[in-house]
Scaffold this motif. Structure first.
Motif, PDB file in Angstrom:
ATOM      1  N   CYS A 131     -22.501   6.376   1.926  1.00 38.25           N
ATOM      2  CA  CYS A 131     -22.264   7.740   2.414  1.00 38.25           C
ATOM      3  C   CYS A 131     -23.613   8.442   2.508  1.00 38.25           C
ATOM      4  N   PHE A 138     -19.306   3.578  -1.638  1.00 40.40           N
ATOM      5  CA  PHE A 138     -17.870   3.793  -1.807  1.00 40.40           C
ATOM      6  C   PHE A 138     -17.087   2.544  -1.414  1.00 40.40           C
ATOM      7  N   CYS A 142     -12.078   4.715   0.009  1.00 40.74           N
ATOM      8  CA  CYS A 142     -12.693   6.049  -0.060  1.00 40.74           C
ATOM      9  C   CYS A 142     -13.644   6.303   1.106  1.00 40.74           C
ATOM     10  N   HIS A 143     -13.845   5.302   1.942  1.00 43.36           N
ATOM     11  CA  HIS A 143     -14.819   5.426   3.023  1.00 43.36           C
ATOM     12  C   HIS A 143     -14.244   4.744   4.253  1.00 43.36           C
ATOM     13  N   CYS A 166     -18.493   9.204   3.501  1.00 45.98           N
ATOM     14  CA  CYS A 166     -17.218   8.861   2.854  1.00 45.98           C
ATOM     15  C   CYS A 166     -16.170   9.913   3.212  1.00 45.98           C
TER      16      CYS A 166
END
Ligand SMILES: [Zn+2]
Ligand SMILES: [Zn+2]
Ligand SMILES: [Zn+2]
Ligand SMILES: [Zn+2]
Length: 340
Positions: A131, A138, A142-143, A166
């Motif tokens: 990120c 991540f 989450c990304h 992310c």
């Protein structure tokens, strides 16, 4: 943290501690985010809300401005034990993360995903996603390879390219996109020299700032004031304060023409309006009939103390004649009168 010296309201001459202001805002931001982070799509990943509230109370106030990665990890580990994980904080980051090797960053993250705390086996480290906003790695939960321009890159480099972020950062950046929280004179004054567009916008803004004040006092100013509504009000009421959206529009050349249009209508109103003309200044040095207005930034010099206007060319370095008169009067009245 220097880069965190933030946003809003440092324009006021009274606020001498930019850092205090920044911390206050970081707190406000964080509070807002802790209240609403069920919408940040972390909910499924968060281990427990109890853990969150503990962290919130334990982090000392002075640490709430953004810290660098290493410091932050160190402090969080100290507070929580080395296995501790805490959700990313909603912070405005003003520095561009240096490119550090993936392994080093992931080690500093304690081999967990920063977004959800899932431990990562070393053979899967290569699969983690970077990120650019948080400068951390991540998991794929989450990304999702969302992209965004990065505030620090815009403010420091005038770089509007999109980078992978992310899900948490994407949501954060989208939600602050329209908010005027970036004070260019605090974060990076050099942007006005780096970007011609910024400099031209600043010049137009300065004039509009004075014109708007004048027009608000004019009974006939209503219709021309309506034109100011074409742009967000902070742009003509405060200098140096921008949203990311404003900056993108400046870069695309979409904002300056609007400001110029408003400038044109406003000055033509003032030129033709008896009430506004009555508020012009006569230069005390030359006494010419050429009226002066504070918005005429190219030719008008304004005393910072008493706000009187003079021709720039006429103004003598000795100081403002009106202020000198006031000072002389004060000295005179303070001179003790002879004893009876
Ligand atoms: Zn994750
Ligand atoms: Zn008028
Ligand atoms: Zn003059
Ligand atoms: Zn003065």
């Amino acid at each position: 943290c220097l880069y965190c010296l933030t946003f809003r309201s440092s324009f006021e001459p009274g606020s001498n501690s930019a850092e205090a202001t920044a911390q206050e805002l970081c707190r406000a931001f964080r509070k807002h985010w802790l209240q609403t982070d069920s919408s940040v799509q972390l909910s499924g990943c968060l281990s427990s809300s109890k853990q969150r509230s503990v962290l919130k109370e334990e982090i000392p106030r002075e640490l709430e401005s953004s810290l660098n990665l290493a410091e932050e990890i160190k402090i969080i580990s100290k507070l929580r034990g080395s296995s501790g994980w805490s959700p990313p904080r909603s912070q405005i980051i003003f520095n561009i993360h240096p490119s550090v090797k993936r392994d080093a960053v992931v080690a500093a993250q304690n081999f967990t995903c920063v977004g959800c705390g899932t431990p990562i086996e070393s053979k899967y480290v290569g699969r983690l996603r970077y990120c650019d906003y948080l400068g951390k790695y991540f998991c794929d939960c989450c990304h999702s390879y969302a992209q965004s321009s990065i505030p620090a890159r815009i403010l420091l480099k005038w770089d509007f390219k999109k980078y992978y972020v992310c899900n948490f950062s994407k949501h954060l950046l989208d939600s602050i996109w329209q908010h005027p929280i970036f004070n260019v004179s605090c974060v990076n004054k050099a942007l006005y020299t780096k970007s011609k567009e910024m400099d031209r916008v600043r010049e137009a803004q300065e004039q509009l700032f004075h014109l708007k004040k004048l027009l608000k006092t004019c009974r006939f100013g209503e219709s021309v004031l309506k034109e100011f509504e074409q742009v967000p009000s902070h742009l003509t009421e405060e200098l140096h304060l921008f949203s990311l959206d404003d900056l993108v529009k400046i870069k695309r050349g979409q904002l300056l023409p609007l400001l110029k249009d408003i400038l044109k209508s406003s000055t033509s109103h003032v030129d033709g309006c008896e009430l506004c003309q009555a508020k012009g200044f006569i230069c005390e040095f030359c006494q010419s009939a050429d009226l002066l207005f504070p918005y005429q930034i190219a030719k008008c010099k304004r005393c910072t103390e008493c706000k009187t206007c003079f021709h720039k060319a006429c103004f003598k370095s000795g100081g403002c004649p009106k202020c000198l008169r006031i000072a002389a009067r004060r000295t005179f009245s303070e001179t003790p009168s002879p004893a009876p």
